[in-house]
Design a protein around this motif. Structure first.
Motif, short mmCIF file in Angstrom:
data_model
loop_
_atom_site.label_atom_id
_atom_site.label_comp_id
_atom_site.label_asym_id
_atom_site.label_seq_id
_atom_site.Cartn_x
_atom_site.Cartn_y
_atom_site.Cartn_z
N GLY A 1 -22.76 -35.61 4.77
CA GLY A 1 -21.98 -34.62 3.94
C GLY A 1 -22.97 -34.52 2.72
N LEU A 2 -23.39 -35.36 2.02
CA LEU A 2 -24.32 -34.90 1.01
C LEU A 2 -25.59 -34.16 1.36
N ALA A 3 -26.08 -34.36 2.50
CA ALA A 3 -27.38 -33.36 2.99
C ALA A 3 -27.03 -32.09 3.13
N LEU A 4 -26.01 -32.08 3.62
CA LEU A 4 -25.33 -30.70 3.84
C LEU A 4 -25.09 -29.78 3.05
N GLY A 5 -24.40 -30.54 2.03
CA GLY A 5 -24.01 -29.94 0.59
C GLY A 5 -25.45 -29.57 -0.22
N VAL A 6 -26.19 -30.15 -0.30
CA VAL A 6 -27.44 -30.16 -0.96
C VAL A 6 -28.28 -28.96 -0.30
N ILE A 7 -28.32 -28.85 0.99
CA ILE A 7 -29.26 -28.03 1.71
C ILE A 7 -28.50 -26.80 1.66
N GLU A 8 -27.37 -26.53 1.65
CA GLU A 8 -26.88 -25.16 1.77
C GLU A 8 -26.84 -24.42 0.32
N THR A 9 -26.84 -25.54 -0.61
CA THR A 9 -26.81 -24.98 -2.14
C THR A 9 -28.17 -24.61 -2.39
N PHE A 10 -29.40 -25.32 -1.90
CA PHE A 10 -30.50 -24.97 -2.49
C PHE A 10 -31.04 -23.78 -1.44
N GLY A 11 -30.35 -23.75 -0.19
CA GLY A 11 -30.81 -22.57 0.73
C GLY A 11 -30.23 -21.41 0.27
N ALA A 12 -29.10 -21.51 -0.25
CA ALA A 12 -28.50 -20.14 -0.75
C ALA A 12 -29.27 -19.98 -1.94
N ALA A 13 -29.47 -20.51 -2.94
CA ALA A 13 -30.17 -20.21 -4.23
C ALA A 13 -31.41 -19.57 -4.22
N TYR A 14 -32.28 -20.52 -2.94
CA TYR A 14 -33.71 -19.93 -2.95
C TYR A 14 -34.07 -19.15 -1.69
N ILE A 15 -33.17 -18.96 -0.80
CA ILE A 15 -33.50 -18.34 0.24
C ILE A 15 -32.54 -16.89 0.49
N SER A 16 -31.22 -17.34 0.73
CA SER A 16 -30.46 -16.17 0.89
C SER A 16 -29.01 -16.90 0.74
N VAL A 17 -28.22 -16.00 -0.27
CA VAL A 17 -26.59 -16.54 -0.38
C VAL A 17 -25.72 -16.06 0.62
N PRO A 18 -26.08 -14.93 1.61
CA PRO A 18 -25.24 -14.64 2.48
C PRO A 18 -25.30 -15.69 3.70
N TYR A 19 -26.44 -16.30 3.69
CA TYR A 19 -26.72 -17.24 4.99
C TYR A 19 -26.55 -18.46 4.55
N LYS A 20 -25.72 -19.03 3.43
CA LYS A 20 -25.39 -20.25 3.03
C LYS A 20 -24.74 -20.98 4.28
N ASP A 21 -23.59 -20.53 4.82
CA ASP A 21 -23.17 -21.34 6.12
C ASP A 21 -24.17 -21.54 7.08
N GLY A 22 -24.77 -20.34 7.26
CA GLY A 22 -26.05 -20.54 8.39
C GLY A 22 -26.81 -21.63 8.17
N PHE A 23 -27.34 -21.99 6.99
CA PHE A 23 -28.24 -23.14 6.86
C PHE A 23 -27.59 -24.49 7.29
N ALA A 24 -26.39 -24.56 6.78
CA ALA A 24 -25.53 -25.75 7.55
C ALA A 24 -25.63 -25.83 9.11
N PHE A 25 -25.15 -24.70 9.71
CA PHE A 25 -25.11 -24.96 11.05
C PHE A 25 -26.47 -24.65 11.68
N LEU A 26 -27.24 -24.28 10.93
CA LEU A 26 -29.02 -24.48 11.61
C LEU A 26 -29.24 -25.83 11.73
N VAL A 27 -28.88 -26.61 10.54
CA VAL A 27 -29.14 -28.00 10.60
C VAL A 27 -28.65 -28.72 11.73
N LEU A 28 -27.09 -28.22 11.90
CA LEU A 28 -26.42 -28.81 13.07
C LEU A 28 -27.00 -28.88 14.27
N VAL A 29 -27.56 -27.58 14.43
CA VAL A 29 -27.95 -27.26 15.77
C VAL A 29 -29.43 -27.95 16.14
#
Lengths: 291, 384
Positions: A244-272
């Motif tokens: 849970g913590l990893a997912l929260g941190v990954i999607e927040t940093f991913g949104a800030a430094y890579i792409s906000v619209p793909y925020k949910d995408g980062f979470a599910f990319l990690v899942l896959v």
């Protein structure tokens, strides 16, 4: 640096929300070997109960909280009797489908009773937050982080150091053997559903001041919590928290430094990635086929 | 006489179905039906209930005034579940009923895009509220918009920011759905005409739980003013709170959702002193005030644009059918295109050849939760 610290706090805060809901997933999985897809709805129902008792009936906050959790315990018991118990001798698939059906039923029942209006719930503290240097700390997120930590400790102690916890684990591992040893299997499973409904309820009540109270609040969080459980490892309390913590941190940093619209995408990319390369998760057992 | 099981079953089925079929046949033609695609469940269920109220107030007024072609007007609704597939399914269900003569589509552009091909096939007039300018440029002659499109909102926001507020360096935050993307594009295109520049264009996915990265991007951009296009009020509420918590205080001019009742309730003080373009503003005209009075009698709260456009759409569709003297789709369409100067709750309707009925916006200000009308900015349309 300031930016990174702010993102880290927010990531841990939102990650703690996922972790809290993930705890409920883990509990039921450990007891029954199935995933309860209505776990998010437990959070939503508890938040609406708080609205009824705290906002509409104006009961003291603590009393409304206790009554709401009592209501969740009752819901957990009913859920077990109506959704799990009749299918307890079937494979996991019918039970999972049954929980999905129950999730839809609960959401639509709340919709029919309350109506679609989202509600505002005040936080536990008068002060919404404060600045520590350049970082704004939201008081509600601080509370969520603290409660998550406390519940993790409690749950670890419960499963590893109490007779009841061990009975629950034994029930999860082999119901027939547990029954032969005199463990009341049906009662153990009932306790698990009640406890996980209460845990889900606590998560919903804690997160309501941040995300508002709406019919869809549970399903949105539960999807991420489910991903967190897979990442951490199904059946492992520590894993769910780390996930849970990893997912929260990954999607927040991913949104800030890579792409906000793909925020949910980062979470599910990690899942896959986890499902492909480490389906048992960080700590857990191999259950990729249940995802 | 021996009665076989098959004959018995068929007879039983006919017996059960006959009263309903006879009743239905008798009802056909007794009313003029308008089909309405509306969210009853899902994230937009609340705004869907407002939309139904607006439509039903108009329905009652039309029927009190004699109905359509001497028959009562009737509304048939289908739940779009606040999803695109749900909207397509809802429209298909309505479209399969041949006695429905016109439709009300969605206030959400993304749903309108999803339903537009089916609407083209059915070939009956559809009133809708989605504000993506592209919707009336699809070559679909049956679409009639009852809210001003986002090319106008973009122009009004840019003009108000530069000329009234004196701010010219913009950050734009928008949903990445069809509505948000089109709105941001229209605002971006309107900036140079007002001597303004773009410091940040930041999209986000609907139903986000956290906007910290977005708010930090706005703060770091050095923008003097913020323009937003939010689709869902819960997103807007979370964003507004986090914006204030993280210390961003630049002037903020938002798309109509910023003055929606749900957004005002959820965000509370976080939206104080913001500005919004509002297609509906109670004090903007006598017609708007009259609608507000009727709405308050039903819902006991002030109306917003969720209900005003459906009110206007039902009123104008009924007017067009009466003007055409028939419910034949082509003739109703022609009658719609000749409507000039109709004063509706949203403004004055003059349909251009694309099907856009309104050509300007109101600017309103949130003064401690009260929405105060400031001014209306209208543009001259090219009428066909």
């Amino acid at each position: 640096m300031d930016l990174a610290l702010q993102l880290l706090f927010t990531g841990i805060g939102i990650g703690s929300v996922y972790a809290l809901v993930a705890l409920g997933f883990v509990l039921i999985f450990r007891a029954t070997n199935v995933v309860n897809f209505a776990q998010g709805e437990f959070s939503m129902v508890a938040a609406f109960l708080m609205i009824v008792f705290s906002v509409k009936l104006e009961l003291p906050y603590w009393l409304a909280f206790l009554i709401s959790l009592g209501g969740m315990a009752l819901l957990g018991a009913l859920f077990n009797l109506a959704v799990y118990y009749p299918l307890r001798h079937r494979t996991y698939l019918p039970v999972i489908i049954s929980t999905i059906g129950a999730s839809i039923f609960i959401a639509n029942t709340v919709l029919a009773i309350h109506g679609p209006e989202p509600e505002v719930m005040s936080g536990w503290f008068e002060t919404p937050g404060f600045l520590v240097g350049p970082v704004y700390l939201d008081s509600q997120y601080l509370l969520i982080i603290a409660v998550t930590a406390a519940l993790v400790a409690l749950q670890y102690w419960f499963f590893e150091h109490t007779l009841l916890g061990k009975k629950l684990q034994a029930t999860s591992q082999d119901k027939e053997m547990a029954a032969l040893l005199g463990i009341p299997v049906a009662a153990m499973i009932m306790i698990t559903f009640v406890y996980s409904a209460v845990i889900g309820g606590i998560a919903g009540i804690l997160v309501a001041p941040v995300l508002f109270v709406s019919i869809s609040m549970g399903s949105t969080i539960a999807l991420k919590a489910f991903a967190a459980t897979i990442i951490g490892g199904f059946g492992d309390v520590t894993g769910a928290i780390i996930g849970g913590l990893a997912l929260g941190v990954i999607e927040t940093f991913g949104a800030a430094y890579i792409s906000v619209p793909y925020k949910d995408g980062f979470a599910f990319l990690v899942l896959v990635l986890f499902l492909v390369f480490r389906p048992q998760g960080i700590f857990g057992e191999r259950v990729a086929e249940k995802a | 006489m021996v009665v076989s099981r098959r004959v018995f079953t068929a007879g039983l089925a006919a017996g059960v179905a006959a009263p309903a079929l006879i009743g239905r046949a008798g009802a056909q033609g007794a009313t003029v039906k308008i089909g309405m695609v509306v969210p009853v469940t899902g994230a937009a269920a609340e705004s869907g209930s407002f939309a139904q109220t607006g439509a039903r107030i108009a329905l009652e007024q039309v029927n009190k005034a004699g109905g359509v072609l001497g028959k009562p007007l009737e509304l048939v609704t289908e739940d779009d579940q606040t999803t695109n597939p749900g909207a397509v399914l809802a429209f298909s269900k309505l479209a399969s009923q041949p006695d429905i003569v016109a439709f009300l589509g969605s206030i959400r552009s993304t749903q309108m895009h999803a339903m537009a091909p089916e609407m083209m096939k059915i070939g009956k007039p559809v009133g809708f509220g989605g504000t993506d300018p592209g919707l009336t440029k699809l070559g679909n002659p049956w679409l009639f918009r009852f809210r001003p499109n986002d090319s106008y909102s973009g122009k009004v926001i840019a003009q108000y920011g530069a000329q009234t507020l004196g701010k010219k360096k913009w950050a734009i935050v928008h949903s990445t759905d069809a509505f948000g993307t089109a709105g941001a594009k229209a605002l971006t295109e309107a900036l140079p005409d007002n001597g303004s520049t773009l410091a940040l264009d930041q999209g986000y996915a609907n139903q986000s739980q956290d906007f910290t990265p977005v708010v930090l991007a706005v703060r770091q951009s050095g923008a003097e003013i913020l323009g937003t296009y939010f689709t869902f009020e819960t997103d807007l509420g979370i964003f507004a709170r986090q914006l204030r918590q993280l210390g961003v205080t630049v002037p903020w001019v938002g798309s109509p959702s910023i003055v929606n009742l749900s957004a005002l309730k959820l965000a509370g003080p976080a939206l104080f002193n913001t500005f919004g373009v509002a297609d509906y503003a109670e004090d903007s005209s006598d017609a708007s005030k009259t609608f507000a009075k009727a709405y308050r009698e039903v819902r006991k709260v002030a109306p917003d644009n969720q209900s005003s456009w459906t009110y206007d759409a039902v009123t104008v569709l009924a007017m067009a059918m009466n003007k055409a003297g028939t419910t034949e789709p082509g003739k109703v369409r022609d009658a719609m295109l000749t409507i000039r100067g109709h004063k509706g709750a949203e403004g004055e309707y003059n349909f251009d050849r694309n099907g856009d009925g309104l050509h300007g916006y109101n600017i309103v200000k949130n003064e401690k939760g009260d929405i105060k009308f400031d001014k209306r900015i209208d543009f001259t349309p090219q009428l066909g």
